[in-house]
Motif scaffolding. Structure first.
Motif, PDB file in Angstrom:
ATOM      1  N   CYS A  13      27.171 -32.561  36.180  1.00  0.00           N
ATOM      2  CA  CYS A  13      27.371 -33.384  34.992  1.00  0.00           C
ATOM      3  C   CYS A  13      27.774 -32.500  33.816  1.00  0.00           C
ATOM      4  CB  CYS A  13      26.091 -34.153  34.665  1.00  0.00           C
ATOM      5  SG  CYS A  13      26.223 -35.228  33.208  1.00  0.00           S
ATOM      6  N   TYR A  14      28.809 -32.911  33.112  1.00  0.00           N
ATOM      7  CA  TYR A  14      29.301 -32.183  31.947  1.00  0.00           C
ATOM      8  C   TYR A  14      29.447 -33.146  30.772  1.00  0.00           C
ATOM      9  CZ  TYR A  14      30.870 -28.998  35.656  1.00  0.00           C
ATOM     10  OH  TYR A  14      30.937 -28.183  36.763  1.00  0.00           O
ATOM     11  N   LEU A  15      29.222 -32.639  29.582  1.00  0.00           N
ATOM     12  CA  LEU A  15      29.560 -33.359  28.360  1.00  0.00           C
ATOM     13  C   LEU A  15      30.914 -32.825  27.909  1.00  0.00           C
ATOM     14  CD1 LEU A  15      27.283 -34.256  25.376  1.00  0.00           C
ATOM     15  CD2 LEU A  15      29.544 -33.288  24.985  1.00  0.00           C
ATOM     16  N   VAL A  16      31.914 -33.712  27.775  1.00  0.00           N
ATOM     17  CA  VAL A  16      33.284 -33.279  27.514  1.00  0.00           C
ATOM     18  C   VAL A  16      33.942 -34.191  26.478  1.00  0.00           C
ATOM     19  CG1 VAL A  16      33.555 -32.350  29.858  1.00  0.00           C
ATOM     20  CG2 VAL A  16      34.228 -34.718  29.382  1.00  0.00           C
ATOM     21  N   PRO A  17      35.059 -33.736  25.879  1.00  0.00           N
ATOM     22  CA  PRO A  17      35.847 -34.643  25.031  1.00  0.00           C
ATOM     23  C   PRO A  17      36.393 -35.796  25.863  1.00  0.00           C
ATOM     24  CG  PRO A  17      36.508 -32.338  24.722  1.00  0.00           C
ATOM     25  CD  PRO A  17      35.621 -32.369  25.922  1.00  0.00           C
ATOM     26  N   ILE A  18      36.386 -36.978  25.315  1.00  0.00           N
ATOM     27  CA  ILE A  18      36.784 -38.136  26.106  1.00  0.00           C
ATOM     28  C   ILE A  18      38.263 -38.132  26.453  1.00  0.00           C
ATOM     29  CG2 ILE A  18      37.315 -39.705  24.190  1.00  0.00           C
ATOM     30  CD1 ILE A  18      35.775 -41.872  25.874  1.00  0.00           C
ATOM     31  N   ASP A  19      39.095 -37.442  25.666  1.00  0.00           N
ATOM     32  CA  ASP A  19      40.526 -37.475  25.970  1.00  0.00           C
ATOM     33  C   ASP A  19      40.855 -36.782  27.285  1.00  0.00           C
ATOM     34  OD1 ASP A  19      39.964 -34.972  24.919  1.00  0.00           O
ATOM     35  OD2 ASP A  19      41.559 -35.008  23.408  1.00  0.00           O
ATOM     36  N   ILE A  20      40.068 -35.762  27.670  1.00  0.00           N
ATOM     37  CA  ILE A  20      40.386 -35.105  28.941  1.00  0.00           C
ATOM     38  C   ILE A  20      40.037 -36.010  30.127  1.00  0.00           C
ATOM     39  CG2 ILE A  20      39.956 -32.863  27.866  1.00  0.00           C
ATOM     40  CD1 ILE A  20      37.627 -32.654  30.028  1.00  0.00           C
ATOM     41  N   CYS A  21      39.122 -36.937  29.933  1.00  0.00           N
ATOM     42  CA  CYS A  21      38.806 -37.881  31.000  1.00  0.00           C
ATOM     43  C   CYS A  21      39.987 -38.804  31.261  1.00  0.00           C
ATOM     44  CB  CYS A  21      37.567 -38.698  30.636  1.00  0.00           C
ATOM     45  SG  CYS A  21      36.061 -37.714  30.448  1.00  0.00           S
ATOM     46  N   TYR A  22      40.619 -39.269  30.193  1.00  0.00           N
ATOM     47  CA  TYR A  22      41.793 -40.118  30.368  1.00  0.00           C
ATOM     48  C   TYR A  22      42.988 -39.301  30.867  1.00  0.00           C
ATOM     49  CZ  TYR A  22      39.317 -43.979  28.234  1.00  0.00           C
ATOM     50  OH  TYR A  22      38.416 -44.984  27.983  1.00  0.00           O
TER      51      TYR A  22
END
Length: 240
Positions: free
Chosen positions: A170-179
């Motif tokens: 599990c990672y906390l990441v910027p949401i734009d990289i998910c898209y």
């Protein structure tokens, strides 16, 4: 008149069709611009804003993104996506926890929608980002007790999960990289399981996330557990 002659600039070409020649070749790509002020931005390294009500991403130059870096700026309708990557090595999810999420693939991301005041769960598919309904109790059971969940910024950050080789990271990441990941998988997906090219891209993507992610410092309890279990290993390999 033959087909090619329609785009010929000689005297045989009808006057009204001579101008079509400029459309015959590939058109140069349009430069990416800030969607607030219109200035050109680096296509490989610009910031993004989240339009919270529409759940949409907007390209932004550095100057415009800075205006929305603070919580509450723009009455919350636009928020700048931060650039932090975090991981919590102490918080691992087993197969039972993953089964509770009822995600049919090995990757998913979760973010808290401030307008709806609830968690939204999405996963990549051949059709793009597919939403999975997740009840609050499942959220609390599987992810709510972790430190990353407590740090999650609504709308602009996500908890990115990957299940691989019997464990879930599990990672906390910027949401734009998910898209960005969703778009890449949609473009490369082949067959039932995505295909070799999609799997290779997924592996590279998570290697980059792992390199960028900063591990949260250990808690006092975790440090105490390590001290209590110290076996005195002093063989120089640095592994405890």
């Amino acid at each position: 008149m033959s087909g090619p002659g329609l785009l010929h600039d000689g005297p045989r070409a009808p006057r009204g069709l001579r101008g079509l020649r400029r459309f015959a070749g590939p058109r140069p790509p349009r430069p990416e611009t800030c969607e607030l002020c219109g200035v050109a931005v680096d296509p490989e390294g610009h910031r993004h804003l989240v339009q919270t009500e529409q759940r949409a991403l907007l390209c932004a130059c550095t100057a415009c993104a800075l205006l929305f870096d603070r919580p509450g700026a723009g009455t919350g309708r636009l928020r700048a996506v931060p650039d932090r990557y975090l991981t919590d090595p102490a918080h691992r999810l087993d197969d039972g926890a993953w089964e509770l999420l009822q995600i049919p693939v090995g990757v998913a991301f979760f973010f808290r929608n401030a307008a709806l005041d609830r968690l939204v769960a999405l996963y990549p598919s051949p059709a793009g980002a597919t939403e999975s309904e997740l009840d609050p109790e499942t959220w609390r059971t599987v992810l709510g007790g972790g430190r990353l969940a407590a740090l999650l910024e609504p709308d602009v950050e996500a908890l990115l999960l990957r299940r691989s080789e019997g464990r879930t990271d599990c990672y906390l990441v910027p949401i734009d990289i998910c898209y960005e990941l969703v778009g890449r998988m949609r473009m490369l997906w082949q067959g039932f399981d995505g295909g070799a090219e999609a799997r290779a891209a997924l592996k590279t993507f998570f290697e980059q996330v792992e390199r960028r992610a900063r591990a949260l410092p250990r808690t006092a309890d975790e440090a105490g557990d390590d001290a209590g279990g110290d076996d005195g290993d002093d063989d120089g390999d640095g592994i405890r």
